[in-house]
Structures are given as structure tokens and as C-alpha cells.
Design a protein around this motif. Structure first.
Motif, short mmCIF file in Angstrom:
data_model
loop_
_atom_site.label_atom_id
_atom_site.label_comp_id
_atom_site.label_asym_id
_atom_site.label_seq_id
_atom_site.Cartn_x
_atom_site.Cartn_y
_atom_site.Cartn_z
N UNK A 119 0.64 -1.35 -0.12
CA UNK A 119 -0.13 -0.01 0.12
C UNK A 119 0.75 1.25 0.02
N UNK A 120 2.32 1.10 -0.06
CA UNK A 120 2.82 2.46 -0.07
C UNK A 120 2.84 3.37 -1.42
N UNK A 155 -3.52 2.38 7.08
CA UNK A 155 -4.27 3.70 7.39
C UNK A 155 -4.90 4.14 6.09
N UNK A 156 -5.32 3.73 5.16
CA UNK A 156 -5.98 4.14 3.94
C UNK A 156 -7.30 4.30 4.43
N UNK A 214 1.90 13.01 1.59
CA UNK A 214 2.85 12.52 2.64
C UNK A 214 2.33 11.46 3.34
N UNK A 215 3.21 11.04 4.21
CA UNK A 215 2.56 9.79 5.04
C UNK A 215 3.38 8.50 4.32
N UNK A 216 3.89 7.58 5.32
CA UNK A 216 4.56 6.43 4.67
C UNK A 216 3.77 5.66 3.39
N UNK A 217 2.25 5.67 3.73
CA UNK A 217 1.47 5.04 2.72
C UNK A 217 0.72 6.10 1.85
N UNK A 237 0.82 17.58 -0.22
CA UNK A 237 1.48 16.99 -1.41
C UNK A 237 2.68 17.14 -1.29
N UNK A 238 3.41 16.08 -1.58
CA UNK A 238 4.95 16.04 -1.63
C UNK A 238 5.37 15.85 -3.05
N UNK A 239 4.46 15.88 -4.20
CA UNK A 239 5.05 15.63 -5.51
C UNK A 239 3.86 15.66 -6.35
#
Length: 73
Positions: A7-8, A32-33, A57-60, A66-68
Motif C-alpha cells: 500500500x505504499x 491507514x488508507x 505525505x505519510x509512509x503510505x 502534497x509532496x510531489x
């Protein structure tokens, strides 16, 4: 394609893509989804045309920041 169990690779995808398969739906239904979030597992999604991809963001990728994004690339 991956096996869809970790799920990442959850991303928001806008554009022409395949329907979510059972692996995608099953994994995104578990924490966590959230099944109501506008996310897809990249490893289980086939691109069928022009798309815009956003990673949060967040591991999953379950966060809200937004990170990208592929916009402008």
C-alpha cells in the motif's frame, strides 16, 4: 506490476486509467488508507491515456500534504 499488498504506492490519479481491481480495493479498505479517499495503488493501475499523478505525505501516501505532482512535467 507489484502485488498490491504493502500500500505504499498510493497516489491520486486524474485521467485515463484502468478500473480499480480487487487488490487495489482490498488494500485501500484497510488502515491507514480510507476507501473514501481519492487514491489508487500505482502498482495496480494501468495508464490508458494522459494522467496527472499526485503523491501525498505519510509512509503510505495517506496524508493530506502534497509532496510531489506530475503537473508541469
Amino acid at each position: 506490476m507489484g502485488i498490491g499488498s504493502c500500500g505504499t504506492c498510493a497516489v491520486e490519479v486524474e485521467g485515463e486509467v484502468s478500473e480499480a481491481n480487487w487488490k487495489d480495493k482490498a488494500r485501500r479498505s484497510l488502515p491507514p488508507h480510507s476507501p473514501t479517499a481519492n487514491r489508487r495503488l500505482a502498482c495496480q493501475t494501468k495508464v490508458l491515456g494522459d494522467v496527472r499523478v499526485t503523491k501525498y505525505d505519510g509512509f503510505w501516501g495517506q496524508g493530506e500534504d502534497v509532496v510531489w505532482t506530475s503537473e508541469g512535467r
